[in-house]
Design an enzyme around this catalytic site. Structure first.
Site, PDB file in Angstrom:
ATOM      1  CD  GLU A 241     -31.475  45.893 -21.733  1.00  0.00           C
ATOM      2  OE1 GLU A 241     -32.660  46.269 -21.855  1.00  0.00           O
ATOM      3  OE2 GLU A 241     -30.546  46.684 -21.450  1.00  0.00           O
TER       4      GLU A 241
ATOM      5  CD1 TRP B 269     -36.573  48.101 -18.264  1.00  0.00           C
ATOM      6  CD2 TRP B 269     -35.496  49.316 -16.731  1.00  0.00           C
ATOM      7  NE1 TRP B 269     -37.268  49.284 -18.116  1.00  0.00           N
ATOM      8  CE2 TRP B 269     -36.632  50.054 -17.181  1.00  0.00           C
ATOM      9  CE3 TRP B 269     -34.671  49.867 -15.759  1.00  0.00           C
ATOM     10  CZ2 TRP B 269     -36.932  51.321 -16.683  1.00  0.00           C
ATOM     11  CZ3 TRP B 269     -34.984  51.138 -15.264  1.00  0.00           C
ATOM     12  CH2 TRP B 269     -36.098  51.843 -15.729  1.00  0.00           C
TER      13      TRP B 269
ATOM     14  CD1 TRP C  88     -49.003  66.420 -19.242  1.00  0.00           C
ATOM     15  CD2 TRP C  88     -47.274  66.314 -20.663  1.00  0.00           C
ATOM     16  NE1 TRP C  88     -48.019  65.698 -18.632  1.00  0.00           N
ATOM     17  CE2 TRP C  88     -46.935  65.613 -19.468  1.00  0.00           C
ATOM     18  CE3 TRP C  88     -46.330  66.383 -21.676  1.00  0.00           C
ATOM     19  CZ2 TRP C  88     -45.711  64.983 -19.285  1.00  0.00           C
ATOM     20  CZ3 TRP C  88     -45.111  65.764 -21.500  1.00  0.00           C
ATOM     21  CH2 TRP C  88     -44.805  65.070 -20.316  1.00  0.00           C
TER      22      TRP C  88
ATOM     23  CG  ASN D 286     -34.674  49.079 -25.493  1.00  0.00           C
ATOM     24  OD1 ASN D 286     -35.770  49.203 -24.972  1.00  0.00           O
ATOM     25  ND2 ASN D 286     -33.553  49.507 -24.927  1.00  0.00           N
TER      26      ASN D 286
ATOM     27  CD1 TRP E  71     -45.688  60.993 -18.534  1.00  0.00           C
ATOM     28  CD2 TRP E  71     -46.260  58.848 -18.713  1.00  0.00           C
ATOM     29  NE1 TRP E  71     -46.211  60.604 -17.316  1.00  0.00           N
ATOM     30  CE2 TRP E  71     -46.562  59.289 -17.400  1.00  0.00           C
ATOM     31  CE3 TRP E  71     -46.531  57.531 -19.058  1.00  0.00           C
ATOM     32  CZ2 TRP E  71     -47.124  58.457 -16.432  1.00  0.00           C
ATOM     33  CZ3 TRP E  71     -47.100  56.687 -18.096  1.00  0.00           C
ATOM     34  CH2 TRP E  71     -47.383  57.152 -16.801  1.00  0.00           C
TER      35      TRP E  71
ATOM     36  CD1 TRP F 265     -44.303  53.784 -22.820  1.00  0.00           C
ATOM     37  CD2 TRP F 265     -44.026  55.912 -23.443  1.00  0.00           C
ATOM     38  NE1 TRP F 265     -44.431  53.836 -24.184  1.00  0.00           N
ATOM     39  CE2 TRP F 265     -44.275  55.125 -24.609  1.00  0.00           C
ATOM     40  CE3 TRP F 265     -43.819  57.279 -23.589  1.00  0.00           C
ATOM     41  CZ2 TRP F 265     -44.319  55.682 -25.886  1.00  0.00           C
ATOM     42  CZ3 TRP F 265     -43.868  57.832 -24.867  1.00  0.00           C
ATOM     43  CH2 TRP F 265     -44.120  57.042 -25.990  1.00  0.00           C
TER      44      TRP F 265
END
Length: 484
Positions: free
Chosen positions: A294, A297, A325, A360, A378, A401
């Protein structure tokens, strides 16, 4: 001032510029300033005037206030203090350096495009004035230019990036906090005066919406180490097995402390390694690897930000520029307020509003719902998280995202649409998480809590679904087919 009236070189101070590194331990710039033998001016600049900088959201501003307050207290215990300025950092730093005849300015590096441009311009201006400008790595395990592909390109796939990080070896050991700092008490001339922390108006007043944040967090460096110690003592042994279950308090909750540098990634890495080695069994190392991934990331996200400064605005995969969208303010508002009619989604959004944080696994579910069920860009979700998360991070927020949207680096396939009912049943099987944050459903028992629309008697005061899952999933898949 005439050359002959300049102070002697040993009397010229060093300015330490705090930014996203609001701590005294493992702060390379602070250690270098302390070891320089010079008196120190510790400053923070609230810069909302320079071009290219993204203003902080409300929750992050609240966290910043507490972090600055705690940092000032820590510095005072060591003989220094934090001077707070408001305005354009370039102008303030150069004027302060000139008026105090500073010998150097030290800081820890930032990686966003606008921040780098500001830092480079300040370095060039200081060099022209023969003032030393020195920067350090206080934010990452490994800086972006040190972890590259064999073709000397930034990585685009996390697994390959993470292997390269492991091959680079453990990060440097954390530095101890300086025991004593000698503060500069000389002449400040016509330097701009500092402001009070309260003058920054970082905390809300009317209305004061931060009550839930205050009851959920202790901001600052001491709070960071208390949080990390509790996690390593009590929960890291359950991390790999239960980290995806939001009702289980087994995640570290270190993200806001990392965001503002109340603790460093190196400190977390080495503390987790030491705690695991003390246990010494195979399952402990599995938990350690998952936890450190983590951190990986977050690291990967910063490497992406360095290579793509517009990460929060532009699709990394340009084919998503043609995504159809929907402009739907009503369903966007239902998502923001946790009134979509999908319990796991609503629980997550209400947890976010109350605490400034969200588990998360639930972040992935609510992001998928906005993008794929509602077919809303997004970037609208990224902006809402930016305003409401205490850990609103310029790299992690945008990269995550884009990962959910399918438009980013090493992204989840767009056609993978989380079913919010199945996600709730799998990761909140007894409904404890939902009941905590959606009290309208407190009396619903069993798995039915995740699909209350199937109950014979409607639940009072709980909204109907804004969209039906199978219809929304097919609509999203059809939109994706058009992209291909």
């Amino acid at each position: 001032m005439a050359a002959e009236s300049l102070p002697s070189d040993p009397d010229r101070p060093v300015i330490l510029w705090f930014r996203d590194d609001l701590r005294t331990s493992d702060n390379p710039a602070l250690n270098a300033a302390a070891e320089s033998g010079r008196k120190i001016i510790c400053i923070f600049v609230q810069d909302e005037a320079s071009a290219g900088l993204r203003p902080l959201g409300g929750a992050a501003r609240w966290w910043l206030h507490g972090s600055l307050e705690a940092l000032d207290e820590d510095l005072r215990r060591r003989g220094a203090a934090l001077a707070i300025y408001r305005g354009q950092a370039h102008a303030i730093l150069l004027k302060l350096a000139a008026e105090t005849h500073a010998a150097a300015i030290f800081w820890n590096r930032r990686y966003g495009g606008g921040e780098r441009q500001i830092d480079e311009a300040i370095k060039a201006a200081l060099k022209a004035q023969r003032i030393e400008a020195k920067s350090f790595n206080g934010h990452l395990l490994h800086e972006p230019w040190t972890i590259r592909t064999r073709a000397d390109q930034p990585f685009k796939v996390f697994s390959a990036f993470w292997r390269a990080v492991h091959q680079a070896g453990d990060p440097d050991l954390p530095l101890p906090a300086p025991a004593r700092l000698e503060s500069f008490s000389g002449d400040y001339g016509d330097a701009p005066p500092p402001v009070r922390l309260a003058d920054l108006a970082l905390e809300p007043s009317t209305p004061d919406w931060a009550g839930g944040l205050r009851s959920s967090w202790t901001r600052g460096e001491a709070g960071a180490h208390d949080q990390l110690g509790g996690f390593l003592d009590e929960h890291i042994g359950d991390y790999a097995g239960f980290r995806d279950f939001p009702a289980r308090a087994v995640t570290s909750r270190m993200s806001p402390y990392l965001r503002f540098g109340n603790i460093s990634a190196r400190q977390i890495w080495h503390a987790a390694s030491a705690a695991t080695h003390a246990k010494g069994h195979a399952t402990a190392y599995r938990d350690l690897e998952k936890f450190q991934s983590e951190l990986g990331w977050r690291e990967f996200s910063y490497h992406l930000l360095y290579a793509h400064p517009d990460l929060a605005e532009r699709n990394l995969q340009s084919r998503f520029d043609a995504m159809p969208w929907r402009d739907d303010p009503a369903t966007l508002r239902a998502w923001q307020t946790g009134t979509t009619g999908y319990p796991i989604v609503d629980a997550g959004m209400r947890e976010l509003w109350h605490t400034g944080w969200m588990h998360n696994r639930v972040r992935m579910v609510v992001a998928s719902f906005l993008i794929k069920h509602l077919l809303i860009d997004w970037r609208a979700g990224e902006r809402w998280f930016w305003d409401t998360l205490v850990d609103a991070d310029p790299a992690n927020n945008a990269a995550s995202w884009q990962w959910v949207a399918g438009s980013g680096a090493d992204a989840a396939p767009y056609f993978r649409v989380f079913n919010p009912v199945l996600q709730g049943e799998k990761f909140d099987p007894d409904g404890s998480y939902v009941r905590r944050w959606v009290p309208e459903l407190a009396d619903v028992s069993g798995a039915a809590i995740h699909h209350p629309w199937d109950l014979k008697t409607p639940v009072p005061n709980y909204p109907a679904r804004v969209v039906e899952h199978h219809y929304a999933r097919q609509r999203a898949l059809d939109a994706y087919k058009d992209l291909r």
